[in-house]
Design a protein around this motif. Structure first.
Motif, short mmCIF file in Angstrom:
data_model
loop_
_atom_site.label_atom_id
_atom_site.label_comp_id
_atom_site.label_asym_id
_atom_site.label_seq_id
_atom_site.Cartn_x
_atom_site.Cartn_y
_atom_site.Cartn_z
N SER A 46 19.15 -10.15 -19.19
CA SER A 46 20.40 -10.61 -18.57
C SER A 46 21.63 -10.17 -19.34
N THR A 47 21.47 -9.90 -20.65
CA THR A 47 22.64 -9.54 -21.44
C THR A 47 23.20 -8.18 -21.04
N LEU A 48 22.35 -7.36 -20.42
CA LEU A 48 22.83 -6.07 -19.92
C LEU A 48 24.01 -6.29 -18.97
N MET A 49 23.89 -7.32 -18.17
CA MET A 49 24.92 -7.64 -17.18
C MET A 49 26.21 -8.08 -17.87
N LEU A 50 26.05 -8.85 -18.96
CA LEU A 50 27.23 -9.30 -19.71
C LEU A 50 27.94 -8.11 -20.36
N ILE A 51 27.13 -7.20 -20.93
CA ILE A 51 27.71 -6.12 -21.74
C ILE A 51 28.41 -5.10 -20.84
N HIS A 52 27.70 -4.62 -19.83
CA HIS A 52 28.29 -3.59 -18.97
C HIS A 52 29.19 -4.17 -17.89
N GLY A 53 28.87 -5.38 -17.49
CA GLY A 53 29.58 -5.96 -16.37
C GLY A 53 28.92 -5.55 -15.07
N ALA A 58 15.29 -6.48 -13.71
CA ALA A 58 14.98 -7.64 -14.56
C ALA A 58 16.26 -8.40 -14.87
N SER A 59 17.34 -7.66 -15.07
CA SER A 59 18.61 -8.26 -15.42
C SER A 59 19.15 -9.10 -14.27
N ILE A 60 19.09 -8.51 -13.08
CA ILE A 60 19.58 -9.22 -11.89
C ILE A 60 18.77 -10.51 -11.69
N GLU A 61 17.46 -10.35 -11.80
CA GLU A 61 16.57 -11.49 -11.61
C GLU A 61 16.87 -12.60 -12.64
N ALA A 62 17.06 -12.16 -13.88
CA ALA A 62 17.30 -13.13 -14.96
C ALA A 62 18.59 -13.89 -14.72
N VAL A 63 19.64 -13.18 -14.32
CA VAL A 63 20.91 -13.86 -14.06
C VAL A 63 20.72 -14.86 -12.92
N ALA A 65 19.48 -17.44 -16.55
CA ALA A 65 19.27 -17.11 -17.96
C ALA A 65 20.55 -17.27 -18.76
N LEU A 66 21.68 -17.08 -18.08
CA LEU A 66 22.96 -17.23 -18.79
C LEU A 66 23.62 -18.54 -18.37
N LEU A 67 24.02 -19.30 -19.40
CA LEU A 67 24.65 -20.58 -19.14
C LEU A 67 26.07 -20.50 -19.70
N PHE A 68 27.06 -20.84 -18.90
CA PHE A 68 28.45 -20.70 -19.36
C PHE A 68 29.01 -22.07 -19.74
N ASN A 69 29.46 -22.20 -20.97
CA ASN A 69 30.20 -23.41 -21.36
C ASN A 69 31.66 -23.27 -20.96
N LYS A 79 34.68 -15.87 -13.39
CA LYS A 79 34.88 -14.42 -13.36
C LYS A 79 33.54 -13.69 -13.22
N PHE A 80 32.59 -14.13 -14.05
CA PHE A 80 31.31 -13.44 -14.08
C PHE A 80 30.59 -13.59 -12.74
N SER A 81 30.57 -14.81 -12.24
CA SER A 81 29.85 -15.05 -10.99
C SER A 81 30.47 -14.27 -9.85
N ALA A 82 31.77 -14.25 -9.82
CA ALA A 82 32.45 -13.52 -8.75
C ALA A 82 32.05 -12.06 -8.80
N ALA A 83 32.08 -11.48 -10.00
CA ALA A 83 31.75 -10.07 -10.15
C ALA A 83 30.29 -9.83 -9.79
N PHE A 84 29.44 -10.73 -10.26
CA PHE A 84 28.01 -10.56 -10.02
C PHE A 84 27.68 -10.66 -8.54
N ASP A 85 28.21 -11.70 -7.90
CA ASP A 85 27.91 -11.91 -6.48
C ASP A 85 28.38 -10.74 -5.63
N LYS A 86 29.54 -10.20 -6.02
CA LYS A 86 30.10 -9.10 -5.26
C LYS A 86 29.24 -7.84 -5.42
N ALA A 87 28.80 -7.61 -6.66
CA ALA A 87 28.07 -6.39 -6.94
C ALA A 87 26.64 -6.44 -6.42
#
Lengths: 527, 281
Positions: free
Chosen positions: B224-231, B248-253, B257-261, B268-276
């Protein structure tokens, strides 16, 4: 004149070199029994062998003059290394000359195994034309496990890569960057065994590797795997290998070496249907035989002449450094040891060594050996050399350890601190330009003195006129001064002089010097 | 034109123990040396922030007195317990010109060797150098092993030292937007030396670290960290992506797998992820 005994068959190129050497008398006596060897060895300074001669403790003890055992080849399990070390005998081998020959035989056996060359040839000789029985497999894409990744293991890997094999390696002393550069995968032994379609052994035989491939390890291997051993017979449990072949848990073994050679009739691998074997031919190429003979003779002559020591197996030094870069440090360390001994006020109980140089780790052992030789030589009638000094030191209860921070971290310096009951002293030396030796510190006194020839060390109260009065006295005694180096300790108001003399004062003359008013202590020694 | 909502990172910095690998190196070394219980106590106290690392570092090593060969065994233990997708992730980062680093309080010889095996250049790996005593035991016999002698005390042996290494050694040569992954209080202490700190809680979860991080990785896999690093945007456009790693990254997110405090970041992340990566359903 050095007398050299050649007790196994040596390539002509090596014998020619020996004949051509000016100060050498050669005697070739092959096929000597152990008793005969013990009888004759006393006359010789060096012994050149291959695998046929067994050099036991008895041989080494009988060899009163013996200084070098040169092994034309790699394995030295026929030499009692501990006994040689104790006797101060240098044992050398020629690890590089066999490399290609051994690697190529490994390839030959691997390909013969893959294509059933040996069995098919035997079948055709009986008149059979059994094409379907001998269909083989390709090496391409198969995994080759290499146990022991030294010169030979790497040469095999390089050749196998040309056949598109995948290489996995077990060798605890190889780094990941070497593995990455050579495009092999480093693994634990058990993983290598499980992954290999072909497993080849290239490790030395030692306590650690004896019967390395035993029944438990064989059980980890694929039933379709081929085991190749061109290293040492003792690496295998031969009975376990035979039973793995019998029970179809190993496809084939290709064997060039046996636990005892020639193998006894009872050896279970000898003549086994699933074994292809050769009579220890690993190094048997014209090129390798020529090269091992040349190497062993050159190394033996160099060692006898004291020029350099190459591929010594019992010096405990790293082979990654050339002897030329180590030698100045060993010699300097030996002189530091002599100085320590001369100046110590009691029996020395421990020695600490510190090296500040780029290759500090590699220099640590040579420096420690040198210091020990300097400390011990006088008590052992000059029988101590760099090879046996550590062992003699340990037997004498002299502890040696690495220290840090006992001296200023100047580059290319070696320091040693010795301790005796009630005192200690640090002496440091420095190497300039790769070879110039200087003593730069004794206790708190600093100077740049050349440790060479007759040296008078004098501790005196730091008052005016000392150099004059001592100089005059030496003049009266007819002793010429070469160099006079002075270090001062302001706190103690004392000075230490390091004086190079043209000749040594005798005891009476030394007493006269010691009686001069400002002199606290004088010591004279030959470096 | 689509607005980019998640900016990618050019520099990824990883802790080693319990982040890239599932073990704590010093505990594993203790196991290899047969002294696990004494050492585990000290380690936990240090990682929980109860004692400063610099206090226990020397004590642990003195206790273990490992040989070089035992340190090699530690390297092999690291390799065998590598977290899922660590090698693939680092390979992908190197292909896409994200500079990766390891900053670890582990022993240099084991961590650097392990990092090289993971595919990093040696100069991008920072760990604690140790010297060995070649004069230990029967040192004149070629079979004797040098044993641990002394470590180089420095930034990495202090709880607060990782930030020093990142600022002094990584900043000058790396491109901005740096992301740090780690599980311990020494990683958390470097939070101000990077743009984003991700608490790695999938192997060992430490409350203090998890609570203070903006993002928490809740599983051992680094996919999942691939998604964080590259966006997500960049990844969805990337043509040289490792498809196995990406899926694997998409599935993990998706499985959390990633929890945001930090809720702002999450948005921001969810918006970008959902769109992509819109779910095809």
């Amino acid at each position: 004149m050095y007398k050299i005994l050649v007790s196994d068959k040596l390539g002509q190129a090596g014998l020619d070199l020996l004949e051509a050497a000016a100060d050498v008398e050669v005697s070739v006596q092959t096929g000597l029994s152990h008793e005969e060897l013990v009888d004759v060895i006393g006359d010789f300074h060096a012994l050149i062998i291959r695998s046929g001669t067994t050099v036991t403790e008895e041989v080494l003890e009988a060899g009163k003059q013996l200084r070098v055992v040169g092994r034309a080849g790699v394995g030295v399990d026929n030499v009692d290394i501990d006994a040689a070390t104790r006797e101060g005998v240098i044992v050398m081998n020629t690890p590089s000359a066999n490399t290609i020959a051994t690697a190529e035989l490994t390839m030959a056996l691997m390909m013969a195994a893959a294509r059933n060359v040996v069995q098919a040839d035997a079948s055709l000789r009986t008149g059979e034309w059994a094409r379907s029985s001998f269909a083989g497999t390709e090496l391409r894409g198969k995994t080759l496990g290499v146990v022991g990744f030294g010169r030979i293991g790497r040469a095999v890997a390089k050749r196998a890569q040309a056949f598109d094999m995948k290489i996995c390696v077990f060798d605890p002393y190889v780094s990941e960057s070497v593995a990455r550069d050579l495009d092999v995968e480093l693994m634990e032994l058990d993983e290598v065994l499980a992954a290999s379609d072909y497993l080849t052994l290239h490790a030395a035989l030692s306590e650690e590797t004896k019967q390395l491939i035993n029944s438990e390890r064989l059980a980890l291997m694929k039933p379709s795997a081929v085991l190749i051993n061109v290293a040492r017979g003792g690496l295998l449990d031969e009975v376990a290998v035979a039973s793995a072949l019998d029970s179809d848990s190993l496809r084939l073994a290709a064997i060039d070496v046996f636990s005892s050679e020639p193998p006894e009739d009872s050896n279970p691998l000898l003549g086994h249907a699933k074994v292809i074997h050769t009579p220890h031919l690993g190094a048997s190429t014209a090129e390798a035989q020529r090269d091992v003979a040349i190497d062993v003779v050159n190394q033996t002559l160099d060692a006898l002449h004291g020029d350099k020591i190459t591929d010594c197996v019992n010096l405990g030094f790293s082979s990654s450094m050339s002897f030329d870069s180590v030698a100045p440090f060993i010699e300097l360390a030996e002189k530091m040891g002599q100085l320590q001994l001369a100046m110590a006020d009691g029996p020395i109980t421990s020695v600490e060594v510190e090296v500040n140089a780029e290759a500090a780790d590699e220099l640590m052992k040579p420096v420690a050996a040198g210091v020990l030789k300097g400390l011990l030589d006088a008590s052992y009638d000059g029988r101590v050399n760099y090879v046996n000094a550590p062992m003699i030191g340990a037997d004498a209860g002299l502890e040696v350890s690495r220290a840090e921070g006992i001296a200023e971290p100047r580059n290319n310096t070696a320091s040693c601190r010795v301790t005796w009951d009630g005192g200690e002293r640090v002496i440091s030396g420095k190497i300039y330009d790769g070879s110039e030796q200087r003593i730069v510190r004794i206790s708190s006194y600093k100077f740049e003195a050349e440790p060479k020839g007759t040296v008078l060390l004098m501790l005196n109260r730091d008052v005016p006129g000392v150099i004059g009065s001592v100089g005059t006295k030496l003049g009266e005694l007819g002793i010429n001064i070469g160099e006079w180096r002075l270090g001062r300790d302001d706190e103690r108001n004392e000075a230490l002089s390091f004086i190079n003399l043209d000749k040594a004062p005798d005891e009476a003359q030394l007493a006269e010097l010691a009686n001069l008013e400002p002199v606290v202590k004088v010591v004279v020694l030959e470096l | 034109m689509a607005r980019v909502t998640w900016r990618s990172f050019s520099t990824a910095i990883f802790d080693c123990d319990s982040t890239l690998s599932e073990i704590e190196g010093i505990d594993e070394l203790a196991r290899i040396c047969g002294k696990e219980s004494q050492v585990a106590e000290l380690t936990n106290a240090a990682m929980d922030g109860k004692i400063d690392l610099s206090e226990v570092y020397g004590r642990r090593l003195e206790l273990l007195n490992p040989t070089k060969q035992q340190v090699v065994a530690l390297k092999n233990a690291y390799k065998a317990t590598t977290v899922p997708f660590a090698r693939e992730l680092l390979a992908h980062l190197s292909r896409t010109e994200v500079a990766s680093y390891i900053v670890s309080g582990g022993l240099h010889d084991a961590v650097v060797e392990y990092g090289v095996w993971l595919g990093l250049p040696e100069e991008n790996i920072f760990a604690v150098g140790a010297t060995y005593d070649p004069l230990a035991g029967k040192w004149w016999s070629s079979e004797s092993q040098p044993v641990y002698f002394q470590y180089e005390a420095g930034s990495l042996t202090k709880t607060v030292g990782k930030g020093d290494i990142i600022e002094r050694r990584i900043w000058p040569t790396s491109k901005p937007r740096r992301i740090l992954f780690g599980d311990g209080s020494s990683d958390l202490a470097a939070i101000d030396s990077v743009e984003l700190f991700v608490a790695v809680a999938g192997v060992v979860s430490r409350d203090e670290v998890v609570n203070k991080a903006s993002v928490v990785l809740t599983e051992p896999s680094l996919a999942s960290t691939l998604m964080l690093i590259h966006g997500p945007e960049a990844l969805s456009r990337d043509k040289i992506v490792d498809t196995k790693l990406l899926s694997a990254s998409i599935e993990a997110v998706r499985r959390g797998a990633l929890l945001f405090n930090d809720k702002n970041l999450e948005e921001k992340f969810s918006a970008a992820f959902d769109k992509a990566f819109k779910k095809e359903s």
